[in-house]
Design a protein around this motif. Structure first.
Motif, PDB file in Angstrom:
ATOM      1  N   GLY A 166     -22.626  -5.065 -11.371  1.00 37.19           N
ATOM      2  CA  GLY A 166     -23.054  -4.377 -10.157  1.00 37.19           C
ATOM      3  C   GLY A 166     -23.693  -5.290  -9.135  1.00 37.19           C
ATOM      4  O   GLY A 166     -24.467  -4.834  -8.292  1.00 37.19           O
ATOM      5  N   SER A 167     -23.372  -6.585  -9.216  1.00 41.35           N
ATOM      6  CA  SER A 167     -23.941  -7.549  -8.285  1.00 41.35           C
ATOM      7  C   SER A 167     -22.842  -8.138  -7.422  1.00 41.35           C
ATOM      8  O   SER A 167     -21.888  -8.737  -7.945  1.00 41.35           O
ATOM      9  CB  SER A 167     -24.658  -8.677  -9.046  1.00 41.35           C
ATOM     10  N   ALA A 168     -22.965  -7.980  -6.120  1.00 40.63           N
ATOM     11  CA  ALA A 168     -21.969  -8.538  -5.209  1.00 40.63           C
ATOM     12  C   ALA A 168     -22.013 -10.055  -5.194  1.00 40.63           C
ATOM     13  O   ALA A 168     -21.035 -10.717  -4.848  1.00 40.63           O
ATOM     14  CB  ALA A 168     -22.192  -7.993  -3.797  1.00 40.63           C
ATOM     15  N   LYS A 169     -23.143 -10.622  -5.579  1.00 38.32           N
ATOM     16  CA  LYS A 169     -23.306 -12.082  -5.557  1.00 38.32           C
ATOM     17  C   LYS A 169     -22.653 -12.735  -6.768  1.00 38.32           C
ATOM     18  O   LYS A 169     -22.402 -13.929  -6.775  1.00 38.32           O
ATOM     19  CB  LYS A 169     -24.794 -12.431  -5.517  1.00 38.32           C
ATOM     20  N   MET A 170     -22.405 -11.959  -7.815  1.00 43.61           N
ATOM     21  CA  MET A 170     -21.786 -12.477  -9.031  1.00 43.61           C
ATOM     22  C   MET A 170     -20.281 -12.218  -8.985  1.00 43.61           C
ATOM     23  O   MET A 170     -19.858 -11.064  -9.038  1.00 43.61           O
ATOM     24  CB  MET A 170     -22.382 -11.793 -10.269  1.00 43.61           C
ATOM     25  N   PRO A 171     -19.449 -13.257  -8.901  1.00 41.53           N
ATOM     26  CA  PRO A 171     -17.996 -13.034  -8.904  1.00 41.53           C
ATOM     27  C   PRO A 171     -17.562 -12.334 -10.188  1.00 41.53           C
ATOM     28  O   PRO A 171     -18.031 -12.669 -11.278  1.00 41.53           O
ATOM     29  CB  PRO A 171     -17.419 -14.453  -8.823  1.00 41.53           C
ATOM     30  N   ASP A 172     -16.664 -11.352 -10.067  1.00 40.98           N
ATOM     31  CA  ASP A 172     -16.204 -10.611 -11.240  1.00 40.98           C
ATOM     32  C   ASP A 172     -15.581 -11.526 -12.283  1.00 40.98           C
ATOM     33  O   ASP A 172     -15.784 -11.348 -13.484  1.00 40.98           O
ATOM     34  CB  ASP A 172     -15.183  -9.539 -10.821  1.00 40.98           C
ATOM     35  N   ASP A 173     -14.802 -12.533 -11.824  1.00 44.13           N
ATOM     36  CA  ASP A 173     -14.138 -13.397 -12.793  1.00 44.13           C
ATOM     37  C   ASP A 173     -15.132 -14.247 -13.567  1.00 44.13           C
ATOM     38  O   ASP A 173     -14.936 -14.532 -14.751  1.00 44.13           O
ATOM     39  CB  ASP A 173     -13.089 -14.272 -12.106  1.00 44.13           C
ATOM     40  N   LEU A 174     -16.242 -14.641 -12.924  1.00 47.57           N
ATOM     41  CA  LEU A 174     -17.266 -15.416 -13.627  1.00 47.57           C
ATOM     42  C   LEU A 174     -17.930 -14.570 -14.698  1.00 47.57           C
ATOM     43  O   LEU A 174     -18.114 -15.010 -15.841  1.00 47.57           O
ATOM     44  CB  LEU A 174     -18.312 -15.933 -12.636  1.00 47.57           C
ATOM     45  N   MET A 175     -18.292 -13.334 -14.364  1.00 45.09           N
ATOM     46  CA  MET A 175     -18.941 -12.462 -15.339  1.00 45.09           C
ATOM     47  C   MET A 175     -17.986 -12.089 -16.474  1.00 45.09           C
ATOM     48  O   MET A 175     -18.387 -12.011 -17.630  1.00 45.09           O
ATOM     49  CB  MET A 175     -19.454 -11.194 -14.649  1.00 45.09           C
ATOM     50  N   GLU A 176     -16.717 -11.896 -16.160  1.00 42.62           N
ATOM     51  CA  GLU A 176     -15.755 -11.552 -17.208  1.00 42.62           C
ATOM     52  C   GLU A 176     -15.498 -12.742 -18.130  1.00 42.62           C
ATOM     53  O   GLU A 176     -15.186 -12.569 -19.309  1.00 42.62           O
ATOM     54  CB  GLU A 176     -14.451 -11.050 -16.583  1.00 42.62           C
ATOM     55  N   THR A 177     -15.659 -13.954 -17.603  1.00 42.63           N
ATOM     56  CA  THR A 177     -15.520 -15.140 -18.444  1.00 42.63           C
ATOM     57  C   THR A 177     -16.636 -15.205 -19.479  1.00 42.63           C
ATOM     58  O   THR A 177     -16.442 -15.718 -20.589  1.00 42.63           O
ATOM     59  CB  THR A 177     -15.522 -16.412 -17.578  1.00 42.63           C
ATOM     60  N   LEU A 178     -17.805 -14.689 -19.144  1.00 38.34           N
ATOM     61  CA  LEU A 178     -18.940 -14.706 -20.078  1.00 38.34           C
ATOM     62  C   LEU A 178     -18.803 -13.655 -21.175  1.00 38.34           C
ATOM     63  O   LEU A 178     -19.543 -13.688 -22.154  1.00 38.34           O
ATOM     64  CB  LEU A 178     -20.249 -14.460 -19.329  1.00 38.34           C
ATOM     65  N   GLU A 179     -17.902 -12.715 -21.023  1.00 40.13           N
ATOM     66  CA  GLU A 179     -17.737 -11.669 -22.032  1.00 40.13           C
ATOM     67  C   GLU A 179     -17.158 -12.258 -23.314  1.00 40.13           C
ATOM     68  O   GLU A 179     -16.529 -13.332 -23.282  1.00 40.13           O
ATOM     69  CB  GLU A 179     -16.808 -10.579 -21.486  1.00 40.13           C
ATOM     70  N   PRO A 180     -17.349 -11.576 -24.441  1.00 39.78           N
ATOM     71  CA  PRO A 180     -17.957 -10.243 -24.551  1.00 39.78           C
ATOM     72  C   PRO A 180     -19.462 -10.294 -24.767  1.00 39.78           C
ATOM     73  O   PRO A 180     -19.985 -11.207 -25.388  1.00 39.78           O
ATOM     74  CB  PRO A 180     -17.274  -9.664 -25.783  1.00 39.78           C
ATOM     75  N   ALA A 191     -34.684  -9.996 -12.732  1.00 41.38           N
ATOM     76  CA  ALA A 191     -33.709  -8.921 -12.891  1.00 41.38           C
ATOM     77  C   ALA A 191     -33.045  -8.674 -11.541  1.00 41.38           C
ATOM     78  O   ALA A 191     -33.719  -8.345 -10.569  1.00 41.38           O
ATOM     79  CB  ALA A 191     -34.370  -7.644 -13.392  1.00 41.38           C
ATOM     80  N   ASP A 192     -31.737  -8.874 -11.491  1.00 44.86           N
ATOM     81  CA  ASP A 192     -30.994  -8.640 -10.262  1.00 44.86           C
ATOM     82  C   ASP A 192     -30.908  -7.135 -10.015  1.00 44.86           C
ATOM     83  O   ASP A 192     -30.565  -6.366 -10.907  1.00 44.86           O
ATOM     84  CB  ASP A 192     -29.595  -9.235 -10.399  1.00 44.86           C
ATOM     85  N   LYS A 193     -31.214  -6.728  -8.813  1.00 44.93           N
ATOM     86  CA  LYS A 193     -31.149  -5.317  -8.446  1.00 44.93           C
ATOM     87  C   LYS A 193     -29.732  -5.020  -7.937  1.00 44.93           C
ATOM     88  O   LYS A 193     -29.250  -5.699  -7.030  1.00 44.93           O
ATOM     89  CB  LYS A 193     -32.183  -5.023  -7.360  1.00 44.93           C
ATOM     90  N   TYR A 194     -29.054  -4.055  -8.546  1.00 47.23           N
ATOM     91  CA  TYR A 194     -27.656  -3.833  -8.194  1.00 47.23           C
ATOM     92  C   TYR A 194     -27.486  -3.534  -6.705  1.00 47.23           C
ATOM     93  O   TYR A 194     -28.297  -2.844  -6.095  1.00 47.23           O
ATOM     94  CB  TYR A 194     -27.043  -2.708  -9.045  1.00 47.23           C
ATOM     95  N   ASP A 195     -26.417  -4.094  -6.143  1.00 49.10           N
ATOM     96  CA  ASP A 195     -26.055  -3.790  -4.753  1.00 49.10           C
ATOM     97  C   ASP A 195     -24.615  -3.294  -4.654  1.00 49.10           C
ATOM     98  O   ASP A 195     -24.074  -3.141  -3.567  1.00 49.10           O
ATOM     99  CB  ASP A 195     -26.274  -5.001  -3.840  1.00 49.10           C
ATOM    100  N   VAL A 196     -23.985  -3.077  -5.803  1.00 44.33           N
ATOM    101  CA  VAL A 196     -22.696  -2.394  -5.882  1.00 44.33           C
ATOM    102  C   VAL A 196     -22.911  -1.201  -6.802  1.00 44.33           C
ATOM    103  O   VAL A 196     -23.178  -1.378  -7.998  1.00 44.33           O
ATOM    104  CB  VAL A 196     -21.598  -3.315  -6.448  1.00 44.33           C
ATOM    105  N   ASP A 197     -22.840   0.012  -6.273  1.00 45.94           N
ATOM    106  CA  ASP A 197     -23.180   1.175  -7.092  1.00 45.94           C
ATOM    107  C   ASP A 197     -22.015   1.587  -7.987  1.00 45.94           C
ATOM    108  O   ASP A 197     -20.925   1.010  -7.943  1.00 45.94           O
ATOM    109  CB  ASP A 197     -23.665   2.338  -6.227  1.00 45.94           C
ATOM    110  N   SER A 198     -22.245   2.608  -8.806  1.00 43.11           N
ATOM    111  CA  SER A 198     -21.253   3.028  -9.790  1.00 43.11           C
ATOM    112  C   SER A 198     -19.964   3.516  -9.130  1.00 43.11           C
ATOM    113  O   SER A 198     -18.865   3.269  -9.638  1.00 43.11           O
ATOM    114  CB  SER A 198     -21.832   4.121 -10.694  1.00 43.11           C
ATOM    115  N   GLU A 199     -20.078   4.215  -8.003  1.00 38.43           N
ATOM    116  CA  GLU A 199     -18.890   4.721  -7.329  1.00 38.43           C
ATOM    117  C   GLU A 199     -17.993   3.577  -6.857  1.00 38.43           C
ATOM    118  O   GLU A 199     -16.766   3.638  -6.969  1.00 38.43           O
ATOM    119  CB  GLU A 199     -19.295   5.593  -6.140  1.00 38.43           C
TER     120      GLU A 199
END
Length: 361
Positions: A212-226, A245-253
């Motif tokens: 839920g962080s716009a600053k974190m690229p999705d591909d970078l976070m997915e690389t850290l999985e699982p 703690a990063d405060k989310y700036d991309v909500d669930s919707e």
């Protein structure tokens, strides 16, 4: 007036017609023949096609209760816009994303309360060692990088994730072929049989993560999985002590689209593996219908390491639970050129040998 059904050839897409001599449907373009019963079943499949239904219920994350945020402070980075929360003992720090110096601006407010948190299992020392281990075996990494670059800062950050749970009812249809080849003293022959393959079933998804962080690229976070969700506990602010703690700036919707993409890809990969025994196959149509959808909010542990080399900043991330590392490394252009020329030379030599053998034959 009654609408006339037009049938298309499953092989070339041309319009097919009934051949009274064969008592079958036949394509005038590629001469492929179709049994009437098979076309009737295909027509029935087409009538039953339904669109995807990828709908989700409302997010279940709760609200902060009175007194729960008393020990938290927050700041907004004026450089990149990131909003970070930390405990009240952190008076001044720097942004973990861009390195800009910041000062706490006030009491933490707003946002939904996380449902879960995965506590950090690895400390700062382990993160630094993991970075150096990450350099090992990288043949195109400049030799001086490991020795000359230095770690500017290591920060433990809880990254916000939306977790999607759902059950999916799946119906997929494939076009497949079986090709048989043989030869005699004069000719090579090939016989192609076409099949309509149907697959259906149900599959459950649990904790599909979308950061839920716009600053974190999705591909970078997915690389850290699982991230192992069995290590998650109910959220308490005490787990934030000593960390950011990063405060989310991309909500669930806003995250639903990414979650649906991940679920659709997983469904395709799993069901594709069940289409066996054919020479070729491709997905023709189908539907994925989600139900019992639920969204929860969690914080996952990530170490962010900022390094500098040749006047350029490099950001690396490490899974704070299992130690998996990800990040971009500089490229030794000279080593890359030598590798590329060597690869080209090997390929050229192999092609020369191949053509020479063909010429001899």
């Amino acid at each position: 007036m009654e609408e006339i059904q037009e049938y298309k050839c499953l092989r070339c897409g041309g319009a097919i017609a009934f051949d009274s001599t064969l008592q079958k449907m036949k394509c005038p373009y590629c001469d492929t023949e179709f049994e009437m019963a098979a076309l009737a079943r295909y027509d029935n499949e087409l009538k039953n096609d339904q669109p995807d239904e990828l709908n989700w219920e409302e997010v279940t994350a709760g609200e902060w209760q009175d007194g729960e945020t008393d020990g938290l402070r927050s700041y907004v980075c004026k450089s990149c816009g990131g909003e970070i929360a930390c405990d009240e003992n952190t008076a001044a720090t720097s942004c973990p994303y861009c390195g800009n110096p910041v000062v706490m601006t006030g009491q933490f407010t707003g946002a939904q309360k996380p449902d879960y948190v995965i506590p950090f299992q690895l400390d700062k020392k382990a993160a630094k060692q993991a970075l150096y281990d990450f350099y090992v075996g990288k043949r195109l990494l400049p030799k001086a990088f490991k020795d000359e670059n230095h770690v500017n800062e290591i920060k433990g950050v809880y990254v916000p994730f939306w977790l999607f749970d759902a059950k999916a009812d799946v119906n997929l249809r494939y076009k497949a072929t079986k090709i048989r080849t043989w030869s005699d003293s004069k000719y090579y022959y090939a016989e192609t049989n076409h099949f309509l393959v149907s697959r259906s079933g149900s599959i459950e998804f649990a904790h599909v993560p979308v950061d839920g962080s716009a600053k974190m690229p999705d591909d970078l976070m997915e690389t850290l999985e699982p991230f192992d969700f069995s290590g998650a506990v109910d959220f308490q602010t005490a787990y934030l002590a000593g960390y950011l703690a990063d405060k989310y700036d991309v909500d669930s919707e806003e995250s639903i689209g990414r979650a649906n993409e991940r679920i659709q890809k997983s469904v395709r990969d799993i069901f594709d593996m069940t289409v066996c025994g054919y020479t070729t196959f491709r997905k023709e149509a189908g539907s994925i219908r989600l139900h019992n959808g639920k969204v929860t909010y969690a914080l996952f542990p990530v170490w962010l390491l900022s390094t500098t080399w040749n006047g350029q900043n490099y950001l690396f991330a490490m899974n704070g639970q299992n130690g998996k590392m990800a990040g971009d490394l500089p490229l030794d252009k000279g080593a890359y050129l030598r590798w590329l020329l060597g690869l080209t030379g090997i390929t050229g030599t192999m092609l020369f040998i191949l053509f020479y053998v063909i010429w001899l034959i």
